[in-house]
Design a protein around this motif. Sequence first.
Motif, PDB file in Angstrom:
ATOM      1  N   ALA A 255       0.819  -1.219   0.000  1.00  0.00           N
ATOM      2  CA  ALA A 255       0.000   0.000   0.000  1.00  0.00           C
ATOM      3  C   ALA A 255       0.852   1.269   0.000  1.00  0.00           C
ATOM      4  O   ALA A 255       0.447   2.298  -0.525  1.00  0.00           O
ATOM      5  CB  ALA A 255      -0.940  -0.006   1.204  1.00  0.00           C
ATOM      6  N   ASN A 256       2.054   1.174   0.588  1.00  0.00           N
ATOM      7  CA  ASN A 256       2.945   2.348   0.644  1.00  0.00           C
ATOM      8  C   ASN A 256       3.834   2.488  -0.583  1.00  0.00           C
ATOM      9  O   ASN A 256       4.637   3.410  -0.656  1.00  0.00           O
ATOM     10  CB  ASN A 256       3.858   2.247   1.870  1.00  0.00           C
ATOM     11  N   GLU A 257       3.756   1.532  -1.503  1.00  0.00           N
ATOM     12  CA  GLU A 257       4.673   1.533  -2.658  1.00  0.00           C
ATOM     13  C   GLU A 257       3.843   1.433  -3.926  1.00  0.00           C
ATOM     14  O   GLU A 257       3.466   0.337  -4.331  1.00  0.00           O
ATOM     15  CB  GLU A 257       5.624   0.325  -2.563  1.00  0.00           C
ATOM     16  N   LYS A 258       3.561   2.576  -4.559  1.00  0.00           N
ATOM     17  CA  LYS A 258       2.597   2.510  -5.661  1.00  0.00           C
ATOM     18  C   LYS A 258       3.139   1.787  -6.896  1.00  0.00           C
ATOM     19  O   LYS A 258       2.375   1.374  -7.746  1.00  0.00           O
ATOM     20  CB  LYS A 258       2.047   3.901  -5.991  1.00  0.00           C
ATOM     21  N   ASP A 259       4.445   1.593  -6.976  1.00  0.00           N
ATOM     22  CA  ASP A 259       5.017   0.873  -8.114  1.00  0.00           C
ATOM     23  C   ASP A 259       5.175  -0.621  -7.856  1.00  0.00           C
ATOM     24  O   ASP A 259       5.820  -1.321  -8.626  1.00  0.00           O
ATOM     25  CB  ASP A 259       6.403   1.446  -8.459  1.00  0.00           C
ATOM     26  N   SER A 260       4.601  -1.121  -6.754  1.00  0.00           N
ATOM     27  CA  SER A 260       4.744  -2.556  -6.477  1.00  0.00           C
ATOM     28  C   SER A 260       3.493  -3.296  -6.929  1.00  0.00           C
ATOM     29  O   SER A 260       2.431  -2.700  -7.141  1.00  0.00           O
ATOM     30  CB  SER A 260       4.992  -2.784  -4.990  1.00  0.00           C
ATOM     31  N   VAL A 261       3.631  -4.617  -7.082  1.00  0.00           N
ATOM     32  CA  VAL A 261       2.501  -5.439  -7.505  1.00  0.00           C
ATOM     33  C   VAL A 261       2.481  -6.714  -6.670  1.00  0.00           C
ATOM     34  O   VAL A 261       3.535  -7.264  -6.341  1.00  0.00           O
ATOM     35  CB  VAL A 261       2.574  -5.754  -9.022  1.00  0.00           C
ATOM     36  N   ILE A 262       1.271  -7.153  -6.325  1.00  0.00           N
ATOM     37  CA  ILE A 262       1.104  -8.414  -5.593  1.00  0.00           C
ATOM     38  C   ILE A 262       0.691  -9.493  -6.593  1.00  0.00           C
ATOM     39  O   ILE A 262      -0.255  -9.297  -7.359  1.00  0.00           O
ATOM     40  CB  ILE A 262       0.029  -8.265  -4.494  1.00  0.00           C
TER      41      ILE A 262
ATOM     42  N   ILE B 217      -7.754  -2.413  -3.577  1.00  0.00           N
ATOM     43  CA  ILE B 217      -6.530  -1.803  -3.034  1.00  0.00           C
ATOM     44  C   ILE B 217      -5.315  -2.309  -3.815  1.00  0.00           C
ATOM     45  O   ILE B 217      -5.095  -3.514  -3.918  1.00  0.00           O
ATOM     46  CB  ILE B 217      -6.287  -2.227  -1.558  1.00  0.00           C
ATOM     47  N   GLY B 218      -4.521  -1.364  -4.360  1.00  0.00           N
ATOM     48  CA  GLY B 218      -3.215  -1.731  -4.902  1.00  0.00           C
ATOM     49  C   GLY B 218      -3.252  -2.391  -6.265  1.00  0.00           C
ATOM     50  O   GLY B 218      -4.284  -2.468  -6.942  1.00  0.00           O
ATOM     51  N   ASN B 219      -2.074  -2.874  -6.685  1.00  0.00           N
ATOM     52  CA  ASN B 219      -1.912  -3.515  -7.989  1.00  0.00           C
ATOM     53  C   ASN B 219      -1.784  -5.027  -7.793  1.00  0.00           C
ATOM     54  O   ASN B 219      -1.031  -5.477  -6.938  1.00  0.00           O
ATOM     55  CB  ASN B 219      -0.627  -3.018  -8.660  1.00  0.00           C
ATOM     56  N   PHE B 220      -2.514  -5.777  -8.631  1.00  0.00           N
ATOM     57  CA  PHE B 220      -2.480  -7.225  -8.495  1.00  0.00           C
ATOM     58  C   PHE B 220      -2.333  -7.907  -9.835  1.00  0.00           C
ATOM     59  O   PHE B 220      -2.821  -7.426 -10.846  1.00  0.00           O
ATOM     60  CB  PHE B 220      -3.796  -7.735  -7.883  1.00  0.00           C
ATOM     61  N   LEU B 221      -1.672  -9.078  -9.824  1.00  0.00           N
ATOM     62  CA  LEU B 221      -1.757  -9.995 -10.954  1.00  0.00           C
ATOM     63  C   LEU B 221      -2.250 -11.313 -10.378  1.00  0.00           C
ATOM     64  O   LEU B 221      -1.714 -11.807  -9.381  1.00  0.00           O
ATOM     65  CB  LEU B 221      -0.387 -10.171 -11.618  1.00  0.00           C
TER      66      LEU B 221
ATOM     67  N   LYS C 172       8.639  -3.525  -8.044  1.00  0.00           N
ATOM     68  CA  LYS C 172       8.803  -4.478  -6.949  1.00  0.00           C
ATOM     69  C   LYS C 172       7.646  -5.476  -6.972  1.00  0.00           C
ATOM     70  O   LYS C 172       6.510  -5.093  -7.255  1.00  0.00           O
ATOM     71  CB  LYS C 172       8.813  -3.726  -5.609  1.00  0.00           C
ATOM     72  N   ILE C 173       7.988  -6.746  -6.662  1.00  0.00           N
ATOM     73  CA  ILE C 173       6.957  -7.796  -6.680  1.00  0.00           C
ATOM     74  C   ILE C 173       6.792  -8.372  -5.268  1.00  0.00           C
ATOM     75  O   ILE C 173       7.788  -8.651  -4.591  1.00  0.00           O
ATOM     76  CB  ILE C 173       7.371  -8.946  -7.629  1.00  0.00           C
ATOM     77  N   TYR C 174       5.531  -8.542  -4.844  1.00  0.00           N
ATOM     78  CA  TYR C 174       5.232  -9.380  -3.669  1.00  0.00           C
ATOM     79  C   TYR C 174       4.622 -10.677  -4.209  1.00  0.00           C
ATOM     80  O   TYR C 174       3.588 -10.640  -4.884  1.00  0.00           O
ATOM     81  CB  TYR C 174       4.254  -8.666  -2.731  1.00  0.00           C
ATOM     82  N   LEU C 175       5.275 -11.798  -3.941  1.00  0.00           N
ATOM     83  CA  LEU C 175       4.873 -13.067  -4.566  1.00  0.00           C
ATOM     84  C   LEU C 175       4.434 -14.068  -3.500  1.00  0.00           C
ATOM     85  O   LEU C 175       5.200 -14.378  -2.574  1.00  0.00           O
ATOM     86  CB  LEU C 175       6.055 -13.618  -5.386  1.00  0.00           C
ATOM     87  N   PHE C 176       3.234 -14.597  -3.661  1.00  0.00           N
ATOM     88  CA  PHE C 176       2.663 -15.542  -2.690  1.00  0.00           C
ATOM     89  C   PHE C 176       3.405 -16.884  -2.732  1.00  0.00           C
ATOM     90  O   PHE C 176       3.676 -17.421  -3.803  1.00  0.00           O
ATOM     91  CB  PHE C 176       1.186 -15.764  -3.017  1.00  0.00           C
ATOM     92  N   VAL C 177       3.727 -17.394  -1.536  1.00  0.00           N
ATOM     93  CA  VAL C 177       4.299 -18.745  -1.412  1.00  0.00           C
ATOM     94  C   VAL C 177       3.178 -19.663  -0.939  1.00  0.00           C
ATOM     95  O   VAL C 177       2.540 -19.390   0.083  1.00  0.00           O
ATOM     96  CB  VAL C 177       5.468 -18.761  -0.397  1.00  0.00           C
ATOM     97  N   PHE C 178       2.920 -20.725  -1.706  1.00  0.00           N
ATOM     98  CA  PHE C 178       1.791 -21.618  -1.408  1.00  0.00           C
ATOM     99  C   PHE C 178       2.110 -22.515  -0.206  1.00  0.00           C
ATOM    100  O   PHE C 178       3.283 -22.769   0.075  1.00  0.00           O
ATOM    101  CB  PHE C 178       1.480 -22.481  -2.649  1.00  0.00           C
TER     102      PHE C 178
END
Length: 323
Positions: free
Chosen positions: A247-254, A265-269, A295-301
Motif C-alpha cells: 500500500a505504501n509503494e505505488k510501483d509494487s505489484v502483488i 486496493i493496490g496492484n495485483f496480478l 517491486k513484486i510481492y509473490l505468494f508462497v503456497f
Amino acid sequence: METRIITTKEIALAAAEIACGGLVAFPTETVYGLGADASDPVAIDKIYAAKGRPKDNPFIVHCASISDAEKAAYITEDARKLFELFSPGPLTVVLKKKPLVCAAATAGLDTVGIRIPASPAARLLIKKSGKLIAAPSANISGRVSPTSAQEVFEALDGKIAYILDGGECSVGIESVIISLAGDSPVILRPGKITRNELQQALEKDVLMKTSAGDSAPVAPGMKYTHYSPKIPTVGFTDIDKATAAAANEKDSVIIAPESLLNWEIGNFLSLGFTIDSAMRRLYSSLLLAEKEFSKIYLFVFPDGDDTDGLNNRIRKAIHSDLE
Ligand code: AMP
Ligand code: MG
C-alpha cells in the motif's frame, strides 16, 4: 541476425534450421525450449552462447516417441513404465546415455535427461528435422523462462533465426526431472507430475533432492536465487501483511491466487483459482510485472505434494521474505 516468429505452417523452415546445425526456439507444454541437434557439438555450443549458460549445465534431449528415446539412452524397465504412463508429457527421465547424444549436450555426463513433449508442434519439429533435439528453456541463463513466443522474442531477438509459435504453454513450469541412473529413483527437480504420482507408478520410494546441498531451505528464498525477475521480489504467505506493505509503494505489484486478491486496493496480478492455473500463469506474471512495476510481492503456497513444483519455482524467484 533477424529473428522471425513463424507458425507451424512454416515448420519446414525450422526443421531445416535444426537439421543444418542451427538453433530454433520451439513450444512445449512446459515452457519454450531453445533447441539444436543433440548429436552436433557445434550446434550445441551455439545454445550455450545464446543463453550465456554455464557449460556444466546439461540439456534435456527431446524425443518424439519411446523408440526415439531408445536411440539416445538405455531405457530401463522403470523408465518404460514412466514413459508409458506420463508421456508424451511434462516428464524428464535421467538415464545412461548412448553415443548418439554428443558430450557437449550432457556437459560431459554419462547420463542424459530424456523427455517426450506433449506439444504436437514440438514432436512435429523433431520428426521433420530427423534429429533428436537437445534443449534448455529459451531464456537468457538465470532469467525467467518464457511461456509464449513473444516472451522468447523479447529474450532472444537477434540471436536465433526462428521462433516456432505454438501458443501459450499449458503447463507453464519446467518438467519434473527424475533420475533412474542411480541405485534408487531421485527427483532432481519437481514439476507438475508429483512425487506421489511417481511413487505410485513405480511402486517404490522416490527421494526428493531439494537443492545443490541436501537440506531443505528453512524459509522461502533463503537458498535459491535464480529464475529471478530483474526487480526486487519478496515472498509472503500472509496477504494482509503483503497488502499493507504494498500500500505504501505505488510501483509494487502483488502476485497471488485470485481468492486472496482485493481488487480495490493496490496492484495485483492473479494466479487464478487452482494450482494448475498458478503454474500456467507464474512466469508470464513475473515477466509482465518486471516490465510494468518496480517491486513484486509473490505468494508462497502451503507446502504439499501438489505444490512442490510450483513452490520450487516461486522460491527461486524470491530475493527476500516479508518479515
Ligand atoms: P533447463 O530446463 O533450462 O534448466 O535445463 C535442463 C535441466 O535439466 C537443467 O537443470 C539440468 O541440470 C537438468 N539435466 C539435464 N540433463 C541432466 C542429467 N543428465 N543429469 C542431471 N540433470 C540433468
Ligand atoms: Mg531453464
